[in-house]
Scaffold this active site. Sequence first.
Site, PDB file in Angstrom:
ATOM      1  N   ARG A 128       0.836  -1.221   0.000  1.00  0.00           N
ATOM      2  CA  ARG A 128       0.000   0.000   0.000  1.00  0.00           C
ATOM      3  C   ARG A 128       0.864   1.263   0.000  1.00  0.00           C
ATOM      4  O   ARG A 128       2.000   1.244   0.483  1.00  0.00           O
ATOM      5  CB  ARG A 128      -0.965  -0.041   1.204  1.00  0.00           C
ATOM      6  CG  ARG A 128      -1.984  -1.161   1.036  1.00  0.00           C
ATOM      7  CD  ARG A 128      -2.938  -1.258   2.181  1.00  0.00           C
ATOM      8  NE  ARG A 128      -3.810  -0.105   2.274  1.00  0.00           N
ATOM      9  CZ  ARG A 128      -4.640   0.109   3.281  1.00  0.00           C
ATOM     10  NH1 ARG A 128      -4.705  -0.759   4.290  1.00  0.00           N
ATOM     11  NH2 ARG A 128      -5.418   1.169   3.292  1.00  0.00           N
ATOM     12  N   SER A 173      -7.331  12.009   3.082  1.00  0.00           N
ATOM     13  CA  SER A 173      -7.098  10.799   3.866  1.00  0.00           C
ATOM     14  C   SER A 173      -6.857  11.169   5.320  1.00  0.00           C
ATOM     15  O   SER A 173      -5.932  11.928   5.635  1.00  0.00           O
ATOM     16  CB  SER A 173      -5.884  10.049   3.309  1.00  0.00           C
ATOM     17  OG  SER A 173      -5.325   9.224   4.306  1.00  0.00           O
ATOM     18  N   ASP A 325     -15.195   3.489   3.642  1.00  0.00           N
ATOM     19  CA  ASP A 325     -15.140   2.070   4.008  1.00  0.00           C
ATOM     20  C   ASP A 325     -16.465   1.353   3.743  1.00  0.00           C
ATOM     21  O   ASP A 325     -16.557   0.135   3.898  1.00  0.00           O
ATOM     22  CB  ASP A 325     -14.746   1.921   5.483  1.00  0.00           C
ATOM     23  CG  ASP A 325     -13.295   2.356   5.712  1.00  0.00           C
ATOM     24  OD1 ASP A 325     -12.504   2.335   4.747  1.00  0.00           O
ATOM     25  OD2 ASP A 325     -12.966   2.727   6.851  1.00  0.00           O
ATOM     26  N   LYS A 352      -6.878   0.178  -0.931  1.00  0.00           N
ATOM     27  CA  LYS A 352      -7.289  -0.265   0.407  1.00  0.00           C
ATOM     28  C   LYS A 352      -6.691  -1.661   0.652  1.00  0.00           C
ATOM     29  O   LYS A 352      -5.778  -2.071  -0.038  1.00  0.00           O
ATOM     30  CB  LYS A 352      -8.817  -0.259   0.511  1.00  0.00           C
ATOM     31  CG  LYS A 352      -9.411   1.149   0.470  1.00  0.00           C
ATOM     32  CD  LYS A 352      -9.065   1.907   1.739  1.00  0.00           C
ATOM     33  CE  LYS A 352      -9.501   3.350   1.678  1.00  0.00           C
ATOM     34  NZ  LYS A 352      -8.932   4.142   2.767  1.00  0.00           N
ATOM     35  N   ARG A 356     -10.587  -2.708  -3.894  1.00  0.00           N
ATOM     36  CA  ARG A 356     -11.986  -3.050  -3.582  1.00  0.00           C
ATOM     37  C   ARG A 356     -12.932  -2.875  -4.763  1.00  0.00           C
ATOM     38  O   ARG A 356     -14.003  -3.492  -4.767  1.00  0.00           O
ATOM     39  CB  ARG A 356     -12.469  -2.244  -2.359  1.00  0.00           C
ATOM     40  CG  ARG A 356     -11.858  -2.767  -1.078  1.00  0.00           C
ATOM     41  CD  ARG A 356     -12.368  -2.058   0.154  1.00  0.00           C
ATOM     42  NE  ARG A 356     -11.831  -2.709   1.345  1.00  0.00           N
ATOM     43  CZ  ARG A 356     -11.723  -2.123   2.534  1.00  0.00           C
ATOM     44  NH1 ARG A 356     -12.109  -0.876   2.691  1.00  0.00           N
ATOM     45  NH2 ARG A 356     -11.241  -2.801   3.561  1.00  0.00           N
TER      46      ARG A 356
HETATM   47  C1  S3P Z   1      -8.961   5.485   8.619  1.00  0.00           C
HETATM   48  C2  S3P Z   1      -9.039   6.264   7.496  1.00  0.00           C
HETATM   49  C3  S3P Z   1      -9.471   5.774   6.196  1.00  0.00           C
HETATM   50  C4  S3P Z   1     -10.218   4.453   6.308  1.00  0.00           C
HETATM   51  C5  S3P Z   1      -9.533   3.484   7.219  1.00  0.00           C
HETATM   52  C6  S3P Z   1      -9.379   4.074   8.610  1.00  0.00           C
HETATM   53  C7  S3P Z   1      -8.456   6.077   9.867  1.00  0.00           C
HETATM   54  O1  S3P Z   1      -8.344   5.575   5.376  1.00  0.00           O
HETATM   55  O2  S3P Z   1     -10.398   3.890   5.029  1.00  0.00           O
HETATM   56  O3  S3P Z   1     -10.272   2.288   7.317  1.00  0.00           O
HETATM   57  O4  S3P Z   1      -8.626   5.481  10.938  1.00  0.00           O
HETATM   58  O5  S3P Z   1      -7.866   7.168   9.797  1.00  0.00           O
HETATM   59  P1  S3P Z   1      -7.688   6.787   4.563  1.00  0.00           P
HETATM   60  O6  S3P Z   1      -7.277   7.790   5.536  1.00  0.00           O
HETATM   61  O7  S3P Z   1      -6.506   6.215   3.852  1.00  0.00           O
HETATM   62  O8  S3P Z   1      -8.750   7.247   3.625  1.00  0.00           O
END
Ligand code: S3P
Length: 438
Positions: A128, A173, A325, A352, A356
Amino acid sequence: MKTYHIRTVRGGSSLQGIIKVPGDKSISHRSLIIGSIAEGETNIEGFLYSEDPLSTADCLRKLGVCIPDIKEGQPFTIKGLGLDGFKEPKEILNCGNSGTTMRLLIGLLAGQKGKNFVLTGDNSLNERPMGRVSKPLSQMGGGIYGRENGTKAPISITGNKLKGCVIGTPVASAQVKSAILLAGLNASGTTSVIEPASSRDHTERMLKAFGADIKIRGELGRNIVIKSGTNLKGQNILIPGDISSAAFWMIAASIVPKSEIVVENVGLNPTRTGILNVMDEMGCDYKILKKSTIAGEPLGTINIKYVSNLKPFKIEGDILPKLIDEIPILTVAACFCNGISEIKDAKELRVKETDRLKVMARQLKKFGANILENEDGLIITGGSKFNSAEVDSETDHRVSMSLAIAALLAKGSTNIKRAEASKVSYPTFWDDLEKLIN
Ligand code: S3P
């Protein structure tokens, strides 16, 4: 060797009952991370006892944080080390499958002057993108190295004196934003993050509650400014249930005929409730009861009933981070809407735990779904009859649980391979499903 499990789900049953979903994954990670850099004790209740947050606990223990053996459903207390008190660990920090663990820890450790750290993950996590955190942190003076020019784990960090910067992130993000804010606590002066769209704000809420000097500015709160020099103080944290886990039951109750489910204790932070907007567009029948706020996070109980003739929906633009998510389960929902649904601007889904978009299209087609995969989304034509199938989570927790709900609407029995992936975020998912099946 890892053992894989097959779960069999029989189609045709309805779902009825009351469920209390486990604690929010994002808030669980943050309770440990922010508690570990606070002074004094942080009491945590409602923690998600699943693989991802337990990876965070394990890494923090290796950094010298006193975290007891966490027991499912039991509150516990951790003792913080202050802002730069981590020890240089003898072992590699293994983040497992958890992007949140790796990205937030990179931000946290970048400013631990004179100490060295190595982080790794499982096969999925090591593929990733990490450049999205290593690049801005390098701009702040961080020493972050890794495969493919610092963009993939294993990652090594040499803690440096960081300088506060203004950073515009190219992706919305919360993991990237949080990594920069955590680094900002140990940087000189002020650090400012500007996001292209608002992502979940649990880090900001929790840092504020712990006493950090943090301000939310700009249009729709997309600019977050943190000033270093303030010590954090341990707090009591009560973690609400995870709306991303509740989502499986919210959609299941909406699409499985004769179903009615009450999901208690669901976190309703407005940066997470995009799924409710989509359910409104679909014409779902749900009510939110017993609204309250705990530890700065809104929550409520959601009562959802089946309705026939659900309308198709379109997801695009700034709502994406608010339901990022939930795309796998919303793809299942689209298969049972009356018309063509479209998901756009969703390229993030490709990086992810699995790709997905590709995995959901590939697996749902095995039931007979009509799905077209685009570069940045999916076009789903509802109304296909689902037949039983042999499907595979491809090791992705949210895919595993989404396929289980899809299987309820298939004719006959469906086998879901690698169903145990659900343990990453919802270890009791299969027990809850059994309880709800009529
Ligand atoms: C999260 C942020 C999201 C989400 C992940 C949890 C977090 O990811 O998809 O399951 O706890 O900050 P991204 O920040 O990469 O979008």
